[in-house]
Design an enzyme around this catalytic site. Structure first.
Site, PDB file in Angstrom:
ATOM      1  N   LYS A 212       0.815  -1.216   0.000  1.00  0.00           N
ATOM      2  CA  LYS A 212       0.000   0.000   0.000  1.00  0.00           C
ATOM      3  C   LYS A 212       0.851   1.269   0.000  1.00  0.00           C
ATOM      4  CE  LYS A 212      -3.269  -2.912   0.171  1.00  0.00           C
ATOM      5  NZ  LYS A 212      -3.799  -3.392  -1.102  1.00  0.00           N
ATOM      6  N   GLU A 296      -2.636   7.621   6.635  1.00  0.00           N
ATOM      7  CA  GLU A 296      -3.059   8.571   5.621  1.00  0.00           C
ATOM      8  C   GLU A 296      -4.293   9.316   6.124  1.00  0.00           C
ATOM      9  OE1 GLU A 296      -3.799   6.177   2.202  1.00  0.00           O
ATOM     10  OE2 GLU A 296      -5.805   5.574   2.836  1.00  0.00           O
ATOM     11  N   ASN A 357     -14.741  -1.305   7.613  1.00  0.00           N
ATOM     12  CA  ASN A 357     -14.044  -1.376   6.329  1.00  0.00           C
ATOM     13  C   ASN A 357     -14.247  -2.696   5.602  1.00  0.00           C
ATOM     14  OD1 ASN A 357     -12.672   1.249   6.641  1.00  0.00           O
ATOM     15  ND2 ASN A 357     -11.591   0.206   8.298  1.00  0.00           N
ATOM     16  N   GLU A 397      -9.322   0.814  -6.683  1.00  0.00           N
ATOM     17  CA  GLU A 397     -10.332   1.370  -5.797  1.00  0.00           C
ATOM     18  C   GLU A 397     -10.075   2.858  -5.554  1.00  0.00           C
ATOM     19  OE1 GLU A 397     -10.540  -0.967  -2.259  1.00  0.00           O
ATOM     20  OE2 GLU A 397     -11.328  -2.726  -3.318  1.00  0.00           O
ATOM     21  N   GLU A 411      -6.380   2.028  -3.413  1.00  0.00           N
ATOM     22  CA  GLU A 411      -5.487   0.894  -3.540  1.00  0.00           C
ATOM     23  C   GLU A 411      -5.832   0.122  -4.803  1.00  0.00           C
ATOM     24  OE1 GLU A 411      -6.102  -1.520  -0.098  1.00  0.00           O
ATOM     25  OE2 GLU A 411      -8.056  -2.248  -0.753  1.00  0.00           O
ATOM     26  N   ASN A 413      -6.265  -3.850  -6.002  1.00  0.00           N
ATOM     27  CA  ASN A 413      -6.317  -5.258  -5.618  1.00  0.00           C
ATOM     28  C   ASN A 413      -5.869  -6.106  -6.795  1.00  0.00           C
ATOM     29  OD1 ASN A 413      -9.188  -4.244  -3.909  1.00  0.00           O
ATOM     30  ND2 ASN A 413      -7.406  -5.045  -2.865  1.00  0.00           N
ATOM     31  N   PHE A 487     -22.566  -7.733  15.606  1.00  0.00           N
ATOM     32  CA  PHE A 487     -21.950  -8.399  14.459  1.00  0.00           C
ATOM     33  C   PHE A 487     -20.840  -9.371  14.885  1.00  0.00           C
ATOM     34  CE2 PHE A 487     -23.800  -4.561  12.784  1.00  0.00           C
ATOM     35  CZ  PHE A 487     -24.383  -4.979  11.604  1.00  0.00           C
TER      36      PHE A 487
END
Length: 864
Positions: A212, A296, A357, A397, A411, A413, A487
């Protein structure tokens, strides 16, 4: 499993419906089909040609006793339309490979097997000991056990996977997603094997874009918009705090080798940076075996939008249709300079509905992007692809401003994405087949290139162009997570598992019926156990409408109602998906990445039904109860004294039966339902206490009449042995899941995503129930219970410590995610019961507070 791929199919279209018919031969389509919409041209080219090139369902002979044939076309998800009777189905090209090993498990392994078998390529499944009976093992041509359940000893064990490649003689490897899919060393080891192809990008491209930190630098050099941040590697929490202050809060702390929402944390202040640093680092090591993390700027309220691409090389000096393509960037990994890089970009996917995320809902296309922004994104994607000479399927993305005015690189993928089915549904392109052809040196399939490259298009025109698409598709990730418990992961066996049908009727107006096609990519079956060792994904549920987004939403909502998942020792997130789909903001397309935080700030408490929906549920519950009694020959509801006369009354000359339906059991919300003799017209009235405003009118006959609603039931199809009841209420067709009745007469139904316990009583029984006491609630305020099954990693306190509300007590790891358990009260730790390193069950006691401390506090309060 991938249900739509179980059979070779012949698609027929009548004036009102599409029928999915099984044949024993090859894929074929009825030639007597015509459509006038622009979708026809797309379907004829993208699906028709894809099917004619690779649709003969010849499955290699299996050496596995559990093997079953899988027949499919390269796009079996929608109708395929051929233009004339004279068009002949061509034989497929020779298999690209002799044997394909899938270095993965579950639904993505099955997805790859489907395409491989359609292309007559035998497959090899690898598996851990706990996965020995999994569906991907049963459907592969052969299988190899590579280790114990722990992913680090099996699916992430590079030596074991490489040994399986060599021992089976596989000449191609598809990594799927997750595990080793973005591991450059794994790709390099495969590349170094003799005559073995890696179905993915080159090791150099994986290294360049998988890191990244490095990917941001490369993207900036390629002219791609990037997020402001710190490109270096953080060495300590103190350095992280300093960097965060320089970048400006809020910040996102991320694993350099990360992806899939893992190893990512948002920090709003210095303390959160300090607390988050060790957790983020631990997750980076667990998931990616790479402890590097960076920071970031966190862009608040953006949309997460990504561009699917397929790039490949073939030996040609000109592009399709004679258009030259220049590649000014250096060739990597020893590729021949005369090989030409071809790039296809697909319509964008909106993936903004996320939790921690982790994507939950994805759709294509996005309602946010303007044509100008879309074209600019495509141009930047192609520039980045050329910079690293990327080949195979991949995804770039972006974070897009909430008003769609600007975007930033997030990023890349370097693998097949989880959400790739939505792209396949709207374009008819099989991305796995594209990966196979590219890896075999054939380049992108010509029929895919023909979708984009047209005579007369200039190179400038092509730069911002996407593959044509039709309609709208939405995917929901169905997880073994209980949204009612924050969750938290659910583990255990699937006691009931039934997938929705492949075609769902969503509306009917006269002779016109609107249907959605449903695709289910799953890797589970009834009786299978969901364990703590792997990702809790059960399946991907995809709805496709050839018309518009609203119909795709309606189709997905009804598919959720038809999706039966029971067991797991806990819940699943189907009800949460349903609730998101019901949100007006989602239906408008107002879906920034903070959607869940904004609409569920205090968590999810279940689907809240409207007054009208509660009335519908009570009526349906009454009819289902009566149907059970009739079919099972149960005795009538208990009636005493004058209630016998009240039960069957004459109202307006029509005989009616009056019952009371309690939603939530005996002590839930009660409704009086008058069932008409024709079993169609129902009168329903709430018997629960009135609000203060309603109490003002209590006792006035005219006002009481206003509280009675009419509900019309045109059709009810149900048998007590069925799981699903089809019912038409107030002119709308509904699907209702019906649970098993217990010995008290209580049964549950699921409708609109809400699970409601139903108890049908006579009016007399209801009156008597008012004298019953509700069960006492067990007091657990002195206990810390594990909210999930997992492993107790560490304690942050010891016996005798005084703690305050919100203080960290311990860490429990589940599904590789570390969860901090904090104190809900102030007090003194009495006893640490759980053992560090041991497994804990949901609701298992981890520690208890000192009762003496509580007694002292109460005494002090009394003295004051």
């Amino acid at each position: 499993m991938f249900r739509l791929a179980r059979q070779t199919a012949c698609f027929n279209r009548s004036s009102s419906s599409r029928r999915f018919q099984q044949t024993k031969g090859i894929q074929c389509m009825s030639p007597k089909q015509t459509r006038s919409s622009s979708c026809d041209d797309i379907w004829k080219r993208s699906i028709g040609r894809a099917m004619t090139s690779s649709s003969i369902g010849v499955t290699p002979t299996s050496t596995n006793s559990h093997h079953r044939q899988i027949h499919s076309s390269s796009s079996p998800f929608r109708d395929a339309i051929l233009s004339t009777e004279e068009e002949i189905i061509k034989p497929p090209p020779p298999p690209a490979f002799q044997k394909l090993l899938i270095a993965n498990r579950g639904e993505i392994a099955l997805r790859i097997i489907r395409t491989a078998h359609a292309l007559s390529i035998p497959t090899v499944a690898i598996h851990s000991t706990i996965d020995s009976n999994s569906l991907h093992v049963q459907h592969a041509t052969e299988s190899v056990c590579i280790g114990p359940p722990s992913s680090s000893e099996s699916y992430l064990n590079m030596d074991a996977v490489c040994d399986a490649i060599l021992s089976t003689g596989a000449d191609a490897v598809h990594p799927g997603y997750g595990f080793l899919s973005e591991n450059a060393e794994f790709a390099r080891r495969i590349q170094e094997m003799n005559n073995v192809a890696f179905l993915g990008p080159s090791p150099t491209a994986i290294t360049a874009m998988g890191d990244k930190i490095q990917s941001k630098r490369i993207a900036r050099e390629a002219g791609v918009n990037v997020i402001p941040g710190f490109d270096g590697v953080l060495q300590s929490p103190q350095e992280a705090v300093q960097v965060a202050k320089e970048v400006g809060f809020p910040v996102m702390m991320k694993a350099a080798g990360g992806g899939g929402g893992k190893g990512m944390r948002i920090c709003y202040d210095e303390q959160e940076v300090i607390d988050t640093y060790p957790l983020c680092k631990a997750e980076a090591i667990n998931f990616f075996k790479d402890e590097r993390i960076f920071i970031e700027r966190y862009i608040e309220n953006p949309h997460h939008i990504e561009i699917q691409l397929l790039a490949g090389s073939k030996k040609s000096s000109t592009s399709p249709k004679g258009i030259p393509v220049t590649n000014p960037f250096p060739i990597m990994d020893g590729m021949k300079e005369y090989e030409e890089l071809q790039i296809l970009c697909f319509p964008e996917r909106e993936c903004s509905i996320q939790r921690r995320n982790q994507k939950i809902l994805e759709e294509s296309p996005s309602v946010l992007l303007s044509p100008e922004i879309r074209a600019e994104m495509i141009k930047q994607v192609k520039s980045l692809v050329r910079t690293v000479n990327y080949t195979s399927a991949g995804t770039v993305e972006f974070l897009v401003e909430d008003d769609g005015s600007d975007f930033y690189f997030l990023e890349m993928n370097t693998r097949l994405q989880v959400e790739h089915p939505v792209t396949e549904m709207i374009t008819g392109v099989d991305l796995v087949r594209g990966m196979i052809d590219v890896a075999a040196g054939r380049g992108i399939p010509q029929e895919y290139l023909d979708l984009v490259y047209k005579d007369g298009d200039s190179e400038e025109d092509l730069e911002g162009k996407v593959v044509p698409h039709c309609g709208h598709a939405i995917e929901a990730r169905i997880y073994a997570e209980d949204p009612l418990r924050g969750f938290l992961p659910s583990t255990g066996p699937l006691l009931q598992y039934e997938e929705p049908p492949s075609s769902i009727l969503i509306s009917s107006s006269g002779q016109k019926e609107e249907q959605c096609q449903i695709r289910v990519d799953s890797g589970v079956t009834v009786g299978q156990t969901i364990t703590q060792y792997y990702d809790p994904l059960i399946s991907k549920l995809i709805s496709y409408s050839p018309n518009d987004r609203s119909q795709a939403i309606a189709g997905l909502s009804k598919a959720c109602d038809l999706y039966v998942i029971e067991g797991l020792g806990g819940g699943n997130n189907v009800n949460f998906v349903q609730d998101v789909l019901r949100q007006p903001s989602f239906q408008r397309g107002d879906t920034p990445t903070n959607f869940i935080d904004m609409h569920y700030p205090d968590g999810f408490d279940g689907v809240i039904l409207t007054k009208e929906e509660l009335e519908e549920v009570s009526v349906i519950g009454a009819l289902l109860g009566e149907q059970r009694r009739h079919v099972l020959d149960y005795p009538p509801l208990t009636l005493v004294g004058e209630e016998m006369k009240k039960d069957c009354q004459e109202k307006d000359g029509k005989e009616e039966k009056v019952v009371v339906v309690c939603l939530g059991g005996m002590f839930g919300k009660a409704y009086e339902v008058s069932i008409g003799k024709d079993l169609k017209t129902m009168a329903v009235k709430s018997l629960s206490p009135f609000s203060s405003k309603e109490e003002e009118n209590e006792g006035k006959e005219e006002d009481m009449e206003k509280k009675t609603s009419k509900v019309t039931v045109d059709q009810l199809s149900f048998h007590p042995n069925d799981t699903i009841a089809e019912v038409t209420v107030n002119g709308v067709n509904r699907a209702v899941q019906v649970g098993v009745e217990d010995n008290t007469g209580l049964f549950a139904i699921k409708m609109y995503g809400a699970k409601v316990d139903i108890l049908v009583m006579s009016p007399a029984e209801y009156e008597l129930s008012k004298y019953m006491n509700e069960p006492a609630v067990v007091d657990t305020c002195n206990l810390l219970l594990s909210p999930m099954p997992g492993t107790l990693i560490s304690y942050a306190v010891k016996e005798g410590d005084h703690v305050v509300e919100g203080q960290e007590l311990c860490i429990v790891e589940a599904m590789k995610m570390q969860n901090i358990l904090r104190s809900a009260r102030s007090g003194v730790i009495g006893k640490c019961i759980g053992v560090v390193g041991s497994s804990v069950h949901a609701d298992e006691i981890i520690l208890e507070f000192s009762s003496e401390e509580q007694g002292e506090e109460e005494e002090n309060e009394l003295q004051q």
